[in-house]
Enzyme design. Structure first.
Site, mmCIF file in Angstrom:
data_model
loop_
_atom_site.group_PDB
_atom_site.id
_atom_site.type_symbol
_atom_site.label_atom_id
_atom_site.label_comp_id
_atom_site.label_asym_id
_atom_site.label_seq_id
_atom_site.Cartn_x
_atom_site.Cartn_y
_atom_site.Cartn_z
ATOM 1 N N GLU A 114 44.354 85.971 34.804
ATOM 2 C CA GLU A 114 42.965 86.442 34.811
ATOM 3 C C GLU A 114 42.738 87.503 35.889
ATOM 4 O O GLU A 114 41.596 87.732 36.302
ATOM 5 C CB GLU A 114 42.006 85.266 35.043
ATOM 6 C CG GLU A 114 42.103 84.141 34.040
ATOM 7 C CD GLU A 114 41.663 84.530 32.637
ATOM 8 O OE1 GLU A 114 41.188 85.677 32.458
ATOM 9 O OE2 GLU A 114 41.810 83.699 31.727
ATOM 10 N N HIS A 152 37.646 80.634 39.767
ATOM 11 C CA HIS A 152 37.505 80.177 38.380
ATOM 12 C C HIS A 152 38.102 78.789 38.246
ATOM 13 O O HIS A 152 39.190 78.513 38.764
ATOM 14 C CB HIS A 152 38.217 81.142 37.431
ATOM 15 C CG HIS A 152 38.367 80.616 36.038
ATOM 16 N ND1 HIS A 152 37.290 80.243 35.266
ATOM 17 C CD2 HIS A 152 39.474 80.392 35.273
ATOM 18 C CE1 HIS A 152 37.721 79.828 34.088
ATOM 19 N NE2 HIS A 152 39.045 79.900 34.068
ATOM 20 N N HIS A 177 37.812 74.827 35.651
ATOM 21 C CA HIS A 177 37.379 74.155 34.433
ATOM 22 C C HIS A 177 36.480 72.977 34.811
ATOM 23 O O HIS A 177 36.877 71.816 34.685
ATOM 24 C CB HIS A 177 38.587 73.698 33.627
ATOM 25 C CG HIS A 177 39.522 74.817 33.275
ATOM 26 N ND1 HIS A 177 40.826 74.612 32.892
ATOM 27 C CD2 HIS A 177 39.330 76.162 33.243
ATOM 28 C CE1 HIS A 177 41.404 75.778 32.637
ATOM 29 N NE2 HIS A 177 40.515 76.735 32.857
ATOM 30 N N HIS A 212 35.189 76.601 28.143
ATOM 31 C CA HIS A 212 36.364 76.971 28.938
ATOM 32 C C HIS A 212 36.176 76.666 30.418
ATOM 33 O O HIS A 212 36.949 75.906 31.001
ATOM 34 C CB HIS A 212 36.664 78.460 28.726
ATOM 35 C CG HIS A 212 37.862 78.953 29.470
ATOM 36 N ND1 HIS A 212 38.657 79.978 29.009
ATOM 37 C CD2 HIS A 212 38.418 78.589 30.660
ATOM 38 C CE1 HIS A 212 39.642 80.200 29.851
ATOM 39 N NE2 HIS A 212 39.512 79.372 30.877
#
EC number: 4.1.2.19
Length: 274
Positions: free
Chosen positions: A117, A141, A143, A212
């Site tokens: 990413e 980032h 989850h 996501h």
């Protein structure tokens, strides 16, 4: 032992990745973090750098980040392993002076690349540098379980999703008055999702990837972690509320306005009216 392993930024990344794994947000190789560093912060550790740094071309040029340094989690690396072997799972890189590539100066001792990413991180860094006057240095980032769960049952619209989280916990409006942005579901690891995320980052420090995960930004690792942690706690509360039949009472618009005034923040107007 390499001196760089005791640096504040390596130790900070160890703490962040460990905390996020223990939260259950980063199973297997899920999640990624990038921390923008200043040249003077990196300089004392040059003796630990590779003599011949590996050059990697960027899929999307980033001239705005020319010569910038970043500490990044590695692609395919498990957060739970960072504290066991940071040199294998992290990477210190510098963007080239034309913004077309980067050089790997430390880390990834078993080979590999930074997070898949990276395009989303770099595009978001560019935007957050602009809107924060350079103070935002972290893109994170993960989850986050309950935020993902809510994306299946709530309207995927910035204002209404923000309002739901604000009502889930009183501190939320104070911590993220700019609300949460949402992008459509997209294939991860692409320039396209990076562009969409960066567009939302122009207005919001939190961006939801439906089904996501979540992206957060902030000046420090603690700030970015705390931002996501706060939103995820509210999401957990709302998941429980919905499972008990839904709200019978909640924080009103007038109370949210009073809260904003007390803590001197400017709330996202559309969320107040959602």
């Amino acid at each position: 032992m390499q001196a760089i392993l005791s640096s504040w930024f390596i130790q900070g990344m160890i703490k962040a990745t460990s905390d996020m794994w223990h939260k259950g947000w980063d199973e297997r190789n899920g999640g990624n973090i990038s921390l923008r560093l200043l040249a003077e912060e990196v300089e004392p550790y040059r003796r630990d750098f590779y003599q011949h740094p590996r050059k990697v071309e960027l899929t999307q040029p980033a001239p705005e980040l020319a010569n910038s340094w970043f500490l990044v989690t590695g692609s395919g690396k498990f957060f739970r392993n960072v504290e066991l072997n940071p040199a294998e799972n992290l990477v210190l890189l510098q963007v080239s002076n034309d913004g077309m590539a980067y050089h790997i100066h430390w880390g990834l001792t078993q080979g590999g690349l930074p997070t898949s990413e990276l395009a989303a991180h770099f595009q978001s860094h560019i935007v957050r540098m602009q809107v924060s006057g350079g103070t935002n240095r972290v893109i994170m980032h993960c989850h986050a379980t309950n935020l993902i769960a809510l994306s299946y049952v709530q309207k995927l619209e910035n204002a209404s999703f923000t309002r739901l989280l604000w009502e889930g916990s009183t501190e939320c409006l104070v911590v993220f008055p700019d609300g949460i942005g949402i992008v459509p579901w997209m294939v991860p690891g692409t320039d396209g999702i990076g562009t969409q995320t960066a567009e939302q980052m122009r207005e919001h420090s939190l961006v939801l990837w439906p089904f996501h995960g979540i992206f957060g930004s902030g000046p420090t690792l603690d700030d970015a972690f705390g931002l996501i942690d706060t939103a995820e706690k509210s999401a957990e509360i709302m998941v429980k509320v919905l499972s008990m039949g839904g709200k019978k009472q909640t924080i009103s618009r007038e109370q949210l306005i009073a809260l904003a005034a007390r803590f001197d923040v400017t709330p996202m107007a559309a969320a107040l009216d959602a």
